[in-house]
Each structure stands twice: as structure tokens, then as C-alpha cells.
Design a protein around this motif. Structure first.
Motif, PDB file in Angstrom:
ATOM      1  N   PHE A 116       0.830  -1.205   0.000  1.00 11.63           N
ATOM      2  CA  PHE A 116       0.000   0.000   0.000  1.00 11.63           C
ATOM      3  C   PHE A 116       0.864   1.254   0.000  1.00 11.63           C
ATOM      4  CE2 PHE A 116      -3.420  -2.540   2.415  1.00 11.63           C
ATOM      5  CZ  PHE A 116      -4.073  -2.850   1.233  1.00 11.63           C
ATOM      6  N   VAL A 117       0.420   2.270  -0.729  1.00 11.47           N
ATOM      7  CA  VAL A 117       1.058   3.588  -0.693  1.00 11.47           C
ATOM      8  C   VAL A 117      -0.043   4.599  -0.407  1.00 11.47           C
ATOM      9  CG1 VAL A 117       2.279   5.348  -2.030  1.00 11.47           C
ATOM     10  CG2 VAL A 117       2.897   2.936  -2.295  1.00 11.47           C
ATOM     11  N   TRP A 118       0.043   5.273   0.736  1.00  9.71           N
ATOM     12  CA  TRP A 118      -0.991   6.228   1.149  1.00  9.71           C
ATOM     13  C   TRP A 118      -0.948   7.473   0.262  1.00  9.71           C
ATOM     14  CZ3 TRP A 118      -5.460   6.405   3.117  1.00  9.71           C
ATOM     15  CH2 TRP A 118      -5.961   7.489   3.845  1.00  9.71           C
ATOM     16  N   HIS A 119      -2.085   8.091   0.063  1.00 11.30           N
ATOM     17  CA  HIS A 119      -2.189   9.177  -0.927  1.00 11.30           C
ATOM     18  C   HIS A 119      -1.342  10.401  -0.591  1.00 11.30           C
ATOM     19  CE1 HIS A 119      -4.943  12.313   0.940  1.00 11.30           C
ATOM     20  NE2 HIS A 119      -4.727  11.437   1.892  1.00 11.30           N
ATOM     21  N   SER A 120      -0.893  10.510   0.655  1.00 13.44           N
ATOM     22  CA  SER A 120      -0.077  11.671   1.022  1.00 13.44           C
ATOM     23  C   SER A 120       1.405  11.461   0.711  1.00 13.44           C
ATOM     24  CB  SER A 120      -0.254  11.989   2.511  1.00 13.44           C
ATOM     25  OG  SER A 120       0.127  10.874   3.285  1.00 13.44           O
ATOM     26  N   GLU A 121       1.775  10.244   0.282  1.00 11.37           N
ATOM     27  CA  GLU A 121       3.170   9.983  -0.099  1.00 11.37           C
ATOM     28  C   GLU A 121       3.516  10.784  -1.359  1.00 11.37           C
ATOM     29  OE1 GLU A 121       5.417   7.930   1.464  1.00 11.37           O
ATOM     30  OE2 GLU A 121       3.932   7.657   3.059  1.00 11.37           O
ATOM     31  N   THR A 122       4.814  11.039  -1.536  1.00 14.28           N
ATOM     32  CA  THR A 122       5.208  11.856  -2.680  1.00 14.28           C
ATOM     33  C   THR A 122       6.161  11.123  -3.629  1.00 14.28           C
ATOM     34  OG1 THR A 122       6.943  12.795  -1.317  1.00 14.28           O
ATOM     35  CG2 THR A 122       4.904  14.058  -1.485  1.00 14.28           C
ATOM     36  N   SER A 123       6.357   9.820  -3.391  1.00 14.02           N
ATOM     37  CA  SER A 123       7.295   9.090  -4.243  1.00 14.02           C
ATOM     38  C   SER A 123       6.828   7.658  -4.472  1.00 14.02           C
ATOM     39  CB  SER A 123       8.678   9.086  -3.586  1.00 14.02           C
ATOM     40  OG  SER A 123       9.503   8.122  -4.198  1.00 14.02           O
ATOM     41  N   LEU A 124       7.124   7.135  -5.651  1.00  8.85           N
ATOM     42  CA  LEU A 124       6.876   5.722  -5.949  1.00  8.85           C
ATOM     43  C   LEU A 124       8.206   5.025  -6.225  1.00  8.85           C
ATOM     44  CD1 LEU A 124       3.654   5.931  -8.175  1.00  8.85           C
ATOM     45  CD2 LEU A 124       3.821   5.078  -5.841  1.00  8.85           C
ATOM     46  N   ASP A 125       9.295   5.601  -5.688  1.00  9.02           N
ATOM     47  CA  ASP A 125      10.620   5.010  -5.881  1.00  9.02           C
ATOM     48  C   ASP A 125      10.632   3.568  -5.369  1.00  9.02           C
ATOM     49  OD1 ASP A 125      11.446   7.360  -6.932  1.00  9.02           O
ATOM     50  OD2 ASP A 125      12.675   7.988  -5.214  1.00  9.02           O
ATOM     51  N   GLY A 126      11.254   2.702  -6.121  1.00  6.61           N
ATOM     52  CA  GLY A 126      11.382   1.313  -5.700  1.00  6.61           C
ATOM     53  C   GLY A 126      10.264   0.425  -6.216  1.00  6.61           C
ATOM     54  N   PHE A 127       9.240   1.025  -6.850  1.00  4.43           N
ATOM     55  CA  PHE A 127       8.150   0.219  -7.397  1.00  4.43           C
ATOM     56  C   PHE A 127       8.311   0.047  -8.907  1.00  4.43           C
ATOM     57  CE2 PHE A 127       6.172   1.829  -3.474  1.00  4.43           C
ATOM     58  CZ  PHE A 127       5.720   0.626  -2.944  1.00  4.43           C
ATOM     59  N   ASP A 128       7.759  -1.072  -9.391  1.00  2.08           N
ATOM     60  CA  ASP A 128       7.834  -1.365 -10.831  1.00  2.08           C
ATOM     61  C   ASP A 128       6.521  -1.074 -11.540  1.00  2.08           C
ATOM     62  OD1 ASP A 128      10.444  -2.493 -10.362  1.00  2.08           O
ATOM     63  OD2 ASP A 128       9.426  -4.264  -9.581  1.00  2.08           O
ATOM     64  N   GLY A 129       5.431  -1.027 -10.785  1.00  2.00           N
ATOM     65  CA  GLY A 129       4.122  -0.745 -11.355  1.00  2.00           C
ATOM     66  C   GLY A 129       3.234  -0.154 -10.274  1.00  2.00           C
ATOM     67  N   ALA A 130       2.148   0.493 -10.680  1.00  2.18           N
ATOM     68  CA  ALA A 130       1.242   1.088  -9.694  1.00  2.18           C
ATOM     69  C   ALA A 130      -0.204   0.811 -10.082  1.00  2.18           C
ATOM     70  CB  ALA A 130       1.476   2.595  -9.590  1.00  2.18           C
ATOM     71  N   VAL A 131      -1.011   0.497  -9.057  1.00  4.84           N
ATOM     72  CA  VAL A 131      -2.446   0.272  -9.263  1.00  4.84           C
ATOM     73  C   VAL A 131      -3.221   1.297  -8.450  1.00  4.84           C
ATOM     74  CG1 VAL A 131      -4.377  -1.342  -8.947  1.00  4.84           C
ATOM     75  CG2 VAL A 131      -2.119  -2.220  -9.607  1.00  4.84           C
ATOM     76  N   LEU A 132      -4.167   1.971  -9.102  1.00  4.69           N
ATOM     77  CA  LEU A 132      -5.110   2.831  -8.383  1.00  4.69           C
ATOM     78  C   LEU A 132      -6.408   2.034  -8.282  1.00  4.69           C
ATOM     79  CD1 LEU A 132      -2.952   4.819  -9.564  1.00  4.69           C
ATOM     80  CD2 LEU A 132      -4.745   6.544  -9.614  1.00  4.69           C
ATOM     81  N   PRO A 133      -6.773   1.601  -7.064  1.00  2.00           N
ATOM     82  CA  PRO A 133      -7.888   0.664  -6.921  1.00  2.00           C
ATOM     83  C   PRO A 133      -9.251   1.358  -6.944  1.00  2.00           C
ATOM     84  CG  PRO A 133      -6.960   1.131  -4.781  1.00  2.00           C
ATOM     85  CD  PRO A 133      -6.148   1.930  -5.786  1.00  2.00           C
ATOM     86  N   GLY A 134     -10.294   0.541  -6.861  1.00  2.00           N
ATOM     87  CA  GLY A 134     -11.650   1.062  -6.866  1.00  2.00           C
ATOM     88  C   GLY A 134     -12.067   1.625  -5.523  1.00  2.00           C
TER      89      GLY A 134
END
Lengths: 84, 224
Positions: free
Chosen positions: B32-50
Motif C-alpha cells: 500500500f502507498v498512502w495518498h499523502s506519499e510523494t514518491s513511488l521510488d522502488g516500485f515497478d508498477g502502480a495500481v489505483l484501486p476502486g
């Protein structure tokens, strides 16, 4: 600086289907309102903007309407000073 | 190493655990990445769920697009990483300008929650790359604002650039040209209204979402 009372009206662009407006239009004849057509549903926002002139207040109002209050892909907005 | 997938969580998201479980079940590592985070460093893909990010106030996705994490999602997508918006996530991506068009209230103004059949109409996106063209998939939908809308110029571009990746067999919501999913020009950002994360187990009715999520995870691994 003056506080200007502003009304922002947001509605769907012409050509974009409006299921809400269409449903309201279909309901009207049953209630005895004949001859009503072109019903379009929308939203209105009331706010006050502190600005040095009416023109500046309207410019700011239009800017926030475009950026947040409406989605320009499907909606249009108009901004006016509210007559109190 | 397995692909690391960020599940972006907004206040009001409600499918984040389904997404997390589905991605983990398919061999990737979701976090999980909370919406107040400012970086996606270290991830290979991102999902915005329903769900209903920020209560869907104003319009679905209208407030969520200004969440701090969305700047990170923007640059993550621009760098070519796979980004997937499911249902409300799709609405957020259109509001953010990462995908063309908009999702409007369903024709008939009803909330629709049922299984439906979609067919794969392009395999060039990160979501559909492992599927076969014209393959039919049974996947649940669960939405009130899922009617895909765009102007004629945008529609012509979508067709010309092969950006319509899934279509409904029977249009449930009034979407233009039965569109259920679109991708951006590059194909690395995809949004769909159906919920593939709810279709990864035969026990729960369908496994047809697997081929989509498998493709997305494989694409994430390629970029890393």
C-alpha cells in the motif's frame, strides 16, 4: 480589497448525454407540466472571492471553475457576480 | 525478483485489499502507498484501486487528482512504468489527464453491480498484452459513473491509435462505442471499469481477470 459574491454554474457541454436532465424531462408531463423541453441538469456553487475589482474576482472565479469545479472534457462553466 | 507493485490508497478507496491480494496471489509483491506519499521510488508498477476516493465529492476523482501522490504517479507514468486504474482508479486517471475522456453517470442512472463479458480489442496495452485479440472475459462491474465519454476528435484518435483495449459485449452503462477500457498513446497507462482483481479465483466465480493482471505484472517486471 472587497469580497465579491460569486456564482459558478457547471453544466454538461452540448452534445454530451445528460441522463439526469432527460429523466427530469420525462417526469414532467406526468405532473401536468406540458411543453417543457431542453432540460439540462447541472450544479451551482456559491462562494466569495476577495479581489481588488469585479473583473479580477471573475477571472479568479473562472480559473478555479476550470481547474476544480468542472471537468472541461465534458462540462462547461459560467461565472457571475451574485446580485444580493 | 518479483515485481513490486504499489497499491495507491486514497481516503475512501475500498478495493485496495482485493487488489493487494490478487497481485500477491499472482506472484508479485504488492504494497500500500498512502495518498499523502510523494514518491513511488522502488516500485515497478502502480495500481489505483476502486472505491470512492475523497467521497467522490464534486465528481469521482476530482479531489483525488490533487492528492500529493498523484504528482508521483504522473512522473512514474511518464517514465514508462505500468499504471493501472481500476473503476474509481480509472476515474482518477482521467481527471488527472493521464487518460483521455471522462466517466459519466450510467445511462439509466442506476448503480450496476454484476458480472459482464468484455472482449479484448487491443493487446498493445500493459493490461492486455498477455491476452488474445477478441478473447472474451467474464469480469464483474460495480459502478455508478462508468459511462465512458469523449468528444469526436478524441474518439477518432483512440481508434486511430488503437487505444480502446476492452469493449463490453453488451453495453451496460451507455459507454461510447461499448468502451470498457482505454490506454494512453504509449500503452503503459490503462484504465478499466470492470474489476479484474475480483476475478482471480474460480471459487469466487471467475478467473478471467488473471490474464489481465498477469500481463500487467509481467510488463512491470520488464521495466524494472
Amino acid at each position: 480589497m472587497t469580497n465579491y459574491p460569486i456564482v459558478v454554474e457547471v453544466s454538461l457541454r452540448s452534445g454530451i448525454a445528460d441522463p439526469e436532465g432527460a429523466t427530469i424531462e420525462r417526469a414532467l408531463p406526468a405532473l401536468g407540466f406540458a411543453g417543457v423541453a431542453n432540460v439540462r441538469a447541472g450544479k451551482a456553487f456559491r462562494l466569495s472571492i476577495e479581489a481588488s475589482s469585479e473583473a479580477e474576482a471573475l477571472t479568479q472565479g473562472q480559473a478555479l471553475a476550470d481547474r476544480l469545479l468542472s471537468n472541461p472534457v465534458i462540462e462547461q462553466s459560467t461565472v457571475r457576480i451574485e446580485n444580493v | 525478483m518479483s515485481a513490486r507493485i504499489a497499491i495507491v490508497v486514497f481516503p475512501g478507496s475500498n478495493c485496495e485489499y482485493d487488489a493487494l491480494d490478487a497481485v500477491n496471489a499472482l506472484g508479485a509483491t504488492a504494497q500500500f502507498v498512502w495518498h499523502s506519499e510523494t514518491s513511488l521510488d522502488g516500485f515497478d508498477g502502480a495500481v489505483l484501486p476502486g472505491g470512492f476516493a475523497h467521497g467522490d465529492y464534486l465528481r469521482p476523482g476530482a479531489i483525488a487528482r490533487f492528492s500529493p501522490v498523484m504528482s508521483a504517479v504522473q512522473s512514474f507514468a511518464q517514465a514508462g512504468n505500468p499504471v493501472l486504474g481500476i473503476c474509481n482508479g480509472f476515474q482518477v486517471l482521467t481527471e488527472a489527464g493521464l487518460l483521455p475522456g471522462a466517466l459519466q453517470k450510467n445511462r439509466g442512472l442506476t448503480f450496476i453491480s454484476r458480472s459482464c463479458t468484455v472482449s479484448v480489442t487491443s493487446t498493445r496495452s500493459v493490461l492486455t498484452r498477455s491476452a488474445k485479440l477478441a478473447q472474451e472475459l467474464s469480469i464483474p462491474i460495480n459502478h455508478f459513473s462508468g459511462s465512458y465519454t469523449c468528444d469526436d476528435a478524441t474518439y477518432e484518435q483512440l481508434v486511430a491509435r488503437d487505444q480502446i483495449v476492452l469493449r463490453y459485449r453488451e453495453n451496460p452503462n451507455g459507454s461510447r462505442d461499448d468502451i470498457a477500457a482505454v490506454c494512453n498513446e504509449v500503452g503503459n497507462v490503462v484504465g478499466l471499469m470492470p474489476h479484474p482483481e475480483r476475478a482471480v479465483s474460480a471459487l469466487l466465480g471467475s478467473e478471467d481477470g488473471r490474464v489481465l493482471l498477469d500481463g500487467f505484472i509481467a510488463a512491470s517486471q520488464l521495466v524494472s
